[in-house]
Motif scaffolding. Structure first.
Motif, PDB file in Angstrom:
ATOM      1  N   GLU A  79      35.077  -3.353 -20.087  1.00 58.13           N
ATOM      2  CA  GLU A  79      35.520  -3.369 -21.476  1.00 58.13           C
ATOM      3  C   GLU A  79      34.904  -2.201 -22.263  1.00 58.13           C
ATOM      4  O   GLU A  79      35.577  -1.563 -23.072  1.00 58.13           O
ATOM      5  CB  GLU A  79      35.150  -4.696 -22.126  1.00 58.13           C
ATOM      6  CG  GLU A  79      35.536  -4.805 -23.596  1.00 58.13           C
ATOM      7  CD  GLU A  79      37.013  -4.531 -23.844  1.00 58.13           C
ATOM      8  OE1 GLU A  79      37.333  -3.945 -24.899  1.00 58.13           O
ATOM      9  OE2 GLU A  79      37.843  -4.893 -22.984  1.00 58.13           O
ATOM     10  N   GLU A  83      37.044   0.780 -23.991  1.00 58.76           N
ATOM     11  CA  GLU A  83      36.910   1.089 -25.413  1.00 58.76           C
ATOM     12  C   GLU A  83      36.619   2.571 -25.624  1.00 58.76           C
ATOM     13  O   GLU A  83      37.162   3.199 -26.543  1.00 58.76           O
ATOM     14  CB  GLU A  83      35.802   0.233 -26.030  1.00 58.76           C
ATOM     15  CG  GLU A  83      35.526   0.506 -27.500  1.00 58.76           C
ATOM     16  CD  GLU A  83      36.740   0.251 -28.396  1.00 58.76           C
ATOM     17  OE1 GLU A  83      36.797   0.831 -29.495  1.00 58.76           O
ATOM     18  OE2 GLU A  83      37.637  -0.521 -27.990  1.00 58.76           O
ATOM     19  N   ARG A  86      39.855   4.293 -25.217  1.00 57.62           N
ATOM     20  CA  ARG A  86      40.730   4.094 -26.379  1.00 57.62           C
ATOM     21  C   ARG A  86      40.298   4.996 -27.524  1.00 57.62           C
ATOM     22  O   ARG A  86      41.134   5.596 -28.204  1.00 57.62           O
ATOM     23  CB  ARG A  86      40.708   2.627 -26.808  1.00 57.62           C
ATOM     24  CG  ARG A  86      41.469   1.691 -25.882  1.00 57.62           C
ATOM     25  CD  ARG A  86      41.667   0.329 -26.523  1.00 57.62           C
ATOM     26  NE  ARG A  86      40.422  -0.396 -26.648  1.00 57.62           N
ATOM     27  CZ  ARG A  86      39.937  -1.244 -25.739  1.00 57.62           C
ATOM     28  NH1 ARG A  86      40.596  -1.450 -24.611  1.00 57.62           N
ATOM     29  NH2 ARG A  86      38.797  -1.882 -25.953  1.00 57.62           N
TER      30      ARG A  86
END
Length: 305
Positions: A79, A83, A86
């Motif tokens: 995760e 992130e 992103r």
């Protein structure tokens, strides 16, 4: 395997209480209890021992504890990495363009974009028609300024910017009988076809109006400047665009085509990326700058009407 369930179980045993774990994780106690039951059903094992004093791991849970902690850590790392990606994708615009667009339009467009979006980096690459369309479809570029190709646009969004007139490029001593060059006069001429699949823009010219024109085409691996130099030295004729020929200082004759022809320049992007914040900002900047560039030309056209 749902990593959220594993993480909830680890928090529960660390706190020694489902009630405390539920409060920390933002679940109701009944909701957390349901998650633990579902995890045990999924594994086919009792993982927790529940008592008045709280919860602790069963022998099976104790044996699986290293793997459960490893899975939770791996999910957390995944995760975090996603992130970072992103954030990087949000702050970097991957842009493609033809060399002529990069030379004539992009400096002013990117200056405007930097002023509007100072925190967004631009990674730019130039290429030919097929290369750029493939890069958009394979998510190697976010958007690109190219010519419209209906056969390649499936699954892509298209934002028109400007029609770029195609012109005949002729040796400097070519005897033109009128200001425009008749397309039919390319018949039997040695024609130098630019590289990078730009024949997709040029070949339709030879069949306009239902009349088939047949030059002696020499397919090359040459860029625009090399094509113009070849024409300058009497090695053939070609078709390029006004944007390509802008600021070219070679001793060649450049004439509009009769009948006239254009390539439609615009911005392509994946349909699923058309609402991307950076792409929308870039499209707006490109429209603003290109309209400003040609404002005088449009005003001149209005006065001549």
């Amino acid at each position: 395997m749902d990593a959220k369930k594993i993480n909830a179980l680890l928090v529960s045993i660390d706190r020694g209480s489902l009630t405390a774990a539920a409060a920390e994780l933002g679940y109701t106690q009944s909701g957390l209890t349901h998650m633990m039951n579902a995890l045990e059903d999924e594994l086919g094992l009792n993982l927790l021992v529940r008592s008045k004093n709280g919860v602790h791991l069963s022998p099976a849970g104790q044996e699986l504890l290293p793997q459960m902690r490893a899975l939770a850590a791996a999910a957390s790392a995944l995760e975090e990495r996603a992130e970072r990606l992103r954030q990087r994708n949000f702050s970097t615009l991957r842009l493609g363009a033809y060399t002529s667009v990069a030379r004539q339009w992009l400096p002013a467009v990117l200056a405007e974009f930097r002023h509007t979006c100072p925190d967004t980096e631009v990674a730019m690459d130039v290429g030919g028609i097929m290369e750029i369309y493939d890069s958009i479809k394979n998510d190697k570029m976010d958007c690109a300024i190219v010519s419209f190709q209906e056969s390649l646009c499936q699954g892509l969004s298209w934002v028109p910017l400007r029609d770029d007139a195609l012109v005949a490029v002729l040796p400097g001593n070519y005897p033109l009988e009128s200001p425009a060059f008749p397309v039919k006069d390319f018949t039997d001429k040695e024609f130098l076809m630019p590289s990078a699949c730009f024949d997709l823009d040029i070949n339709p010219v030879f069949s306009m109006g239902g009349e088939k024109v047949s030059p002696r085409v020499r397919y090359t691996n040459l860029d625009d400047a090399a094509i113009v130099s070849m024409v300058e030295h009497g090695l053939g004729v070609s078709i390029l665009s006004e944007l390509v020929m802008q600021d070219m200082n070679n001793s060649v004759r450049v004439a509009p085509l009769s009948p006239p022809a254009w390539r439609a320049l615009g911005i392509i992007m994946s349909e699923r990326r058309q609402n991307d914040k950076n792409i929308k900002r870039f499209v707006k900047c490109a429209h603003t700058v290109i309209n400003r560039m040609y404002r005088g030309e449009r005003e001149k056209e209005k006065k001549s009407m």
